[in-house]
Every structure is written in C-alpha cells, then in structure tokens.
Design a protein around this motif. Structure first.
Motif, PDB file in Angstrom:
ATOM      1  N   SER A 177      -2.635  -2.567  -2.791  1.00 18.66           N
ATOM      2  CA  SER A 177      -3.603  -2.594  -1.930  1.00 18.66           C
ATOM      3  C   SER A 177      -3.818  -1.495  -0.965  1.00 18.66           C
ATOM      4  CB  SER A 177      -3.453  -3.753  -0.807  1.00 18.66           C
ATOM      5  OG  SER A 177      -4.373  -4.028   0.082  1.00 18.66           O
ATOM      6  N   PRO A 178      -4.623  -0.516  -1.630  1.00 23.79           N
ATOM      7  CA  PRO A 178      -4.750   0.806  -1.055  1.00 23.79           C
ATOM      8  C   PRO A 178      -5.002   1.072   0.290  1.00 23.79           C
ATOM      9  CG  PRO A 178      -6.060   0.624  -3.203  1.00 23.79           C
ATOM     10  CD  PRO A 178      -5.432  -0.774  -2.833  1.00 23.79           C
ATOM     11  N   CYS A 179      -4.398   1.810   0.911  1.00 21.67           N
ATOM     12  CA  CYS A 179      -4.768   1.910   2.363  1.00 21.67           C
ATOM     13  C   CYS A 179      -5.705   2.987   2.623  1.00 21.67           C
ATOM     14  CB  CYS A 179      -3.651   2.570   3.306  1.00 21.67           C
ATOM     15  SG  CYS A 179      -3.882   2.871   4.823  1.00 21.67           S
ATOM     16  N   VAL A 180      -6.984   2.607   2.947  1.00 24.20           N
ATOM     17  CA  VAL A 180      -8.052   3.617   2.663  1.00 24.20           C
ATOM     18  C   VAL A 180      -7.868   4.808   3.807  1.00 24.20           C
ATOM     19  CG1 VAL A 180      -9.719   1.961   1.886  1.00 24.20           C
ATOM     20  CG2 VAL A 180      -9.476   1.944   4.251  1.00 24.20           C
ATOM     21  N   THR A 181      -7.105   4.550   4.870  1.00 21.02           N
ATOM     22  CA  THR A 181      -7.058   5.582   5.868  1.00 21.02           C
ATOM     23  C   THR A 181      -6.010   6.583   5.726  1.00 21.02           C
ATOM     24  OG1 THR A 181      -7.630   3.888   7.546  1.00 21.02           O
ATOM     25  CG2 THR A 181      -6.734   5.884   8.150  1.00 21.02           C
ATOM     26  N   PHE A 182      -4.714   6.195   5.313  1.00 19.22           N
ATOM     27  CA  PHE A 182      -3.696   7.073   4.917  1.00 19.22           C
ATOM     28  C   PHE A 182      -3.188   7.172   3.528  1.00 19.22           C
ATOM     29  CE2 PHE A 182      -3.036   5.371   9.216  1.00 19.22           C
ATOM     30  CZ  PHE A 182      -3.306   6.599  10.051  1.00 19.22           C
ATOM     31  N   ASN A 183      -3.795   6.291   2.576  1.00 19.67           N
ATOM     32  CA  ASN A 183      -3.032   6.601   1.138  1.00 19.67           C
ATOM     33  C   ASN A 183      -4.087   5.960   0.179  1.00 19.67           C
ATOM     34  OD1 ASN A 183      -0.788   7.080  -0.249  1.00 19.67           O
ATOM     35  ND2 ASN A 183      -0.047   4.984  -0.321  1.00 19.67           N
ATOM     36  N   ASN A 184      -5.317   6.647   0.236  1.00 14.68           N
ATOM     37  CA  ASN A 184      -6.250   6.331  -1.007  1.00 14.68           C
ATOM     38  C   ASN A 184      -6.830   7.828  -1.671  1.00 14.68           C
ATOM     39  OD1 ASN A 184      -7.746   4.744  -2.537  1.00 14.68           O
ATOM     40  ND2 ASN A 184      -9.768   5.079  -1.368  1.00 14.68           N
TER      41      ASN A 184
ATOM     42  N   ASN B  58       0.555  -1.296  -0.130  1.00 13.00           N
ATOM     43  CA  ASN B  58      -0.133   0.123   0.141  1.00 13.00           C
ATOM     44  C   ASN B  58       0.847   1.197  -0.076  1.00 13.00           C
ATOM     45  OD1 ASN B  58       0.874  -0.111   2.875  1.00 13.00           O
ATOM     46  ND2 ASN B  58      -1.057  -0.604   3.550  1.00 13.00           N
ATOM     47  N   GLY B  59       2.312   1.204   0.154  1.00 17.05           N
ATOM     48  CA  GLY B  59       3.074   2.299  -0.159  1.00 17.05           C
ATOM     49  C   GLY B  59       3.168   3.132   1.330  1.00 17.05           C
ATOM     50  N   VAL B  60       2.550   2.610   2.204  1.00 21.00           N
ATOM     51  CA  VAL B  60       2.672   3.388   3.448  1.00 21.00           C
ATOM     52  C   VAL B  60       2.891   2.592   4.642  1.00 21.00           C
ATOM     53  CG1 VAL B  60       1.266   5.325   2.631  1.00 21.00           C
ATOM     54  CG2 VAL B  60       0.330   3.737   3.831  1.00 21.00           C
ATOM     55  N   TYR B  61       3.167   3.058   5.851  1.00 24.82           N
ATOM     56  CA  TYR B  61       3.395   2.408   6.840  1.00 24.82           C
ATOM     57  C   TYR B  61       2.102   2.603   7.769  1.00 24.82           C
ATOM     58  CZ  TYR B  61       8.271   2.115   5.924  1.00 24.82           C
ATOM     59  OH  TYR B  61       9.436   1.652   5.511  1.00 24.82           O
TER      60      TYR B  61
ATOM     61  N   ALA C 188       1.729  11.180  -2.992  1.00 27.41           N
ATOM     62  CA  ALA C 188       1.804  11.947  -1.776  1.00 27.41           C
ATOM     63  C   ALA C 188       0.646  11.126  -0.991  1.00 27.41           C
ATOM     64  CB  ALA C 188       1.201  13.306  -1.980  1.00 27.41           C
ATOM     65  N   SER C 189       0.942  10.783   0.290  1.00 26.42           N
ATOM     66  CA  SER C 189      -0.085  10.415   1.102  1.00 26.42           C
ATOM     67  C   SER C 189      -1.046  11.391   1.602  1.00 26.42           C
ATOM     68  CB  SER C 189       0.670   9.565   2.184  1.00 26.42           C
ATOM     69  OG  SER C 189       1.324  10.370   3.182  1.00 26.42           O
ATOM     70  N   LYS C 190      -1.984  11.099   2.546  1.00 26.17           N
ATOM     71  CA  LYS C 190      -2.858  12.161   3.126  1.00 26.17           C
ATOM     72  C   LYS C 190      -1.838  12.953   3.941  1.00 26.17           C
ATOM     73  CE  LYS C 190      -6.978   9.422   2.652  1.00 26.17           C
ATOM     74  NZ  LYS C 190      -8.287   9.027   3.627  1.00 26.17           N
ATOM     75  N   LYS C 191      -0.721  12.830   4.300  1.00 29.20           N
ATOM     76  CA  LYS C 191       0.170  13.955   4.937  1.00 29.20           C
ATOM     77  C   LYS C 191       0.215  15.111   3.950  1.00 29.20           C
ATOM     78  CE  LYS C 191       2.356  10.999   8.351  1.00 29.20           C
ATOM     79  NZ  LYS C 191       1.882  11.658   9.429  1.00 29.20           N
ATOM     80  N   GLY C 192       0.386  14.737   2.861  1.00 32.36           N
ATOM     81  CA  GLY C 192       0.414  15.751   1.659  1.00 32.36           C
ATOM     82  C   GLY C 192       1.795  15.947   1.176  1.00 32.36           C
ATOM     83  N   VAL C 193       2.792  15.344   1.473  1.00 39.78           N
ATOM     84  CA  VAL C 193       4.099  15.538   1.188  1.00 39.78           C
ATOM     85  C   VAL C 193       4.597  14.778   0.135  1.00 39.78           C
ATOM     86  CG1 VAL C 193       6.530  15.820   2.098  1.00 39.78           C
ATOM     87  CG2 VAL C 193       4.799  16.560   3.813  1.00 39.78           C
ATOM     88  N   PRO C 194       4.831  15.168  -1.033  1.00 36.98           N
ATOM     89  CA  PRO C 194       5.274  13.875  -2.052  1.00 36.98           C
ATOM     90  C   PRO C 194       6.653  13.357  -1.503  1.00 36.98           C
ATOM     91  CG  PRO C 194       4.797  16.252  -2.913  1.00 36.98           C
ATOM     92  CD  PRO C 194       4.677  16.399  -1.523  1.00 36.98           C
TER      93      PRO C 194
ATOM     94  N   LYS D 139      -0.934   4.646  -5.084  1.00 34.40           N
ATOM     95  CA  LYS D 139      -1.278   3.253  -4.586  1.00 34.40           C
ATOM     96  C   LYS D 139      -2.802   3.567  -4.271  1.00 34.40           C
ATOM     97  CE  LYS D 139       2.600   1.040  -4.622  1.00 34.40           C
ATOM     98  NZ  LYS D 139       3.468   2.002  -5.092  1.00 34.40           N
ATOM     99  N   SER D 140      -3.736   4.384  -4.660  1.00 38.77           N
ATOM    100  CA  SER D 140      -5.098   4.469  -4.583  1.00 38.77           C
ATOM    101  C   SER D 140      -5.810   3.564  -5.182  1.00 38.77           C
ATOM    102  CB  SER D 140      -5.623   6.088  -4.476  1.00 38.77           C
ATOM    103  OG  SER D 140      -5.392   6.400  -5.972  1.00 38.77           O
TER     104      SER D 140
END
Length: 350
Positions: A215-222, A139-142, A158-164, A228-229
């Motif tokens: 496998s998209p992370c719906v909380t942090f990376n979708n 999912n590209g994130v921890y 960029a994840s939902k933190k917004g930093v590429p 990875k969305s």
C-alpha cells in the motif's frame, strides 16, 4: 470546504441478500493523505463484506497504532471496534475471540505495528491459529513519524528521504507460512479485482488468514527509488493466477477452458475457484510456495495472489476444545465448576 460525509445515496443502489446497500458498510470520511493506498484497501473491505452479505453487528474490527490502524474508522461504522496500543492488537483480538467466537474478526495492522513492535505477538497469533482475518497495510515506512524505513523495506529501496535501506526485509508471508498459517495471500492496494476475492476467501477460511497488501505511502514512499511505490509494484507484480470466491449455493463456471481449474472447498462449504497457468506453484505445498517467493524476490518481482491454502486447518477453539457457547453468554452457574470439582482438581495437583 465541508468535512462531513454526505448521507445521500441513490434510491436504487444495489442491495445484497440482507437488503443492505454498501452505505451500511461504510464509515467516516477518511483523513488520510489523498491517494493513500490504505483508503483503497478500506474500500475493498467494504466491498467484500457487502458481497458476502455479512451482518455488520457480527463483525469486530481490531487495530493497533499507525496510519493503517486509523482506517477502521473509515469502514463498517455499524460494527464493533477496538483500537489497541502499538503492536498489541493480536493479544486483544485473542481475548475477544476467546470471549465471543461467533463474531467475524478483521484485524488491521501496518508493517511497523506488525513487523517491529508487534512481531512477538504476531508470531504467537499465527501459531495459535486464531480465527480471524489479519490485513497488513504494508507501505515500507513509518508514515506517522515522517517516513523512516520499516522492517519490510527492501534492501536498496529509498524513501523520499533519499537514503537507501541497508537491511534485509522481513517477509511476513514467508513467516506466516512457516508458522503454519492455513491462508496466506499478498496483494496490491491498487488491484481491487484481486484484493476483494482474497478478503472474501480470508473471511470464509477457518483459522488465521493473512493478507499482506502493498500500500504505497503517497507522502513519504511513492518515489522512483521505492519498491513500495505504485509505479514499481505495477511494473514488477506477478500474480499466481486469477480467482474468485464462489458461494456454495451458486454454480461454478469456468470462464476459460484452456486454463487449469482447481476448486478448493472450505469448511463452510464455500469454494475458492482457481484459474492457474500450467507450471504454477502448488499453493497446498508450503515448500513450493516458499521457494516461489524466494525466486520472485531474487528476480525483483512481487508475487501476489493466494499463496498458500490449507483448508483442513483447525482454529484455536478446535485445538483446545472450547465450549461451543461464547463465554459472554454464560452466567456464574456455567462458569463456576462448584466446590467438589475444585477440590478434586486441587487434590490432583498435590
């Protein structure tokens, strides 16, 4: 609200060749976030094992640490399982496989568990060609530590933190192919029709089989900035072809005569039936696959499907010529060579 999973199943539920229904391959109720792609992969594993009529008690599910490594609790509750420490699932699986070669080993890992802390062990697992299925829920994130970029996150994603992300990503499929894996595939958690046959083929493959599953992370990376969305992968996914695993005892039927057809026979007699368009990559040629993966990457595409197959690969037991009997069935008389042989061996080293 109840968190107990209902035990009711329709009395006329479909059964496989063993007389089991899918309920025999299910697990506990998932505690992952609603909509998590990992749950879709778990369901595909259930379907694959059910359709192959595998005996649950002859399956060992292995994992490390992470959201992905929680999922073995949600499928195959009647199977063996071992949840190891972070990044150490490969060595635990190697030891288990050496002790009992008769089990089907399904390793579940994540992009952090594999591409970061577990990278060293992952590489040696591939080169030793341990007979197992290794599924990366990518999912590209921890997710467990609140959404930092993992080693597989694409540059600029960029994840939902917004930093590429500023760093080049690791491509686990390219790495596995370069290290000699005989079965390498990539899929998407939302593509059940593709993923289930890939898992079935991986189980039937002799040796190490990798499936890298977005496998998209719906909380942090979708979100819109993530590569990875759900939306981005669906818009940029390019499949190498449609295919299925055809058991040896069933007739092979080509659905569309206009497509190129190739049947690849595996060691146990099963066949992977490929339907590919003219000009598609040669999955038997590592150079062709690596080139296609790089071309897809440069054009912003995610190449999915069966990427590489070597049906002549030898697993670890064949390479080092181990006993046909599992070690856990042997007693002291089998395992102890005796004093005469031991003295002769010691003398040969002097």
């Amino acid at each position: 609200m109840s968190y107990l999973k209902s035990r009711f199943r329709h009395p006329e539920s479909a059964k496989n060749d063993l007389g089991y229904t899918k309920a025999n391959y299910e697990g506990a109720l998932s505690t992952l976030c609603a909509g998590c792609g990992h749950d879709s992969i778990s369901n595909s594993i259930i379907n694959a094992c059910f359709e192959l009529s595998l005996e649950p008690h002859k399956i060992a599910k292995m994992s490390g640490i992470g959201c992905s490594s929680k999922t073995p609790a949600y499928f195959l509750s009647n199977s063996h399982g071992f949840n190891s420490v972070h990044g150490r699932m490969p060595s635990v699986t190697t030891g288990a496989n050496m002790a009992n070669r008769d089990l089907v080993y399904v390793g579940i890992s994540g992009d952090g568990d594999t591409a970061s802390i577990g990278m060293g062990q992952f590489m040696h697992l591939v080169r030793r060609n341990i007979n197992m299925v290794y599924i990366v829920m990518n999912n590209g994130v921890y997710g467990l530590t609140k959404g930092q970029d993992s080693a597989t996150a694409d540059v600029g994603s960029a994840s939902k933190k917004g930093v590429p992300n500023m760093y080049e990503p690791m491509d686990l499929c390219e790495l596995a192919i370069s290290l000699g894996s005989g079965y390498v595939a990539r899929s998407f958690s939302g593509d059940k029709d593709q993923l289930v046959p890939l898992i079935k083929g991986a189980i039937k493959h002799n040796g190490f089989a990798l499936i890298d599953c977005i496998s998209p992370c719906v909380t942090f990376n979708n979100n819109n900035g993530s590569t990875k969305s759900y939306e981005w992968v669906r818009d940029h996914k390019e499949a190498t072809g449609t295919f299925d695993l055809v058991p040896h005892e069933q007739e092979i039927k080509v659905q569309d005569p206009e497509q190129l057809h190739e049947s690849v026979k595996l060691h146990d007699g099963s066949v992977i039936n490929l339907h590919r368009q003219p000009g598609s990559l040669d999955i038997k040629c590592r150079e062709s696959v690596l080139s296609a993966l790089e071309e897809a990457k440069q054009s912003g595409q995610v190449l999915t499907g069966l990427l590489h197959l070597n049906s002549d690969s030898q697993n670890t037991h064949e390479i080092i010529n181990t006993s046909k009997r599992p070690l856990n069935t042997m007693d002291e008389a089998d395992l102890c060579p005796g004093n005469d042989l031991l003295q002769a061996f010691n003398q040969s080293l002097r």
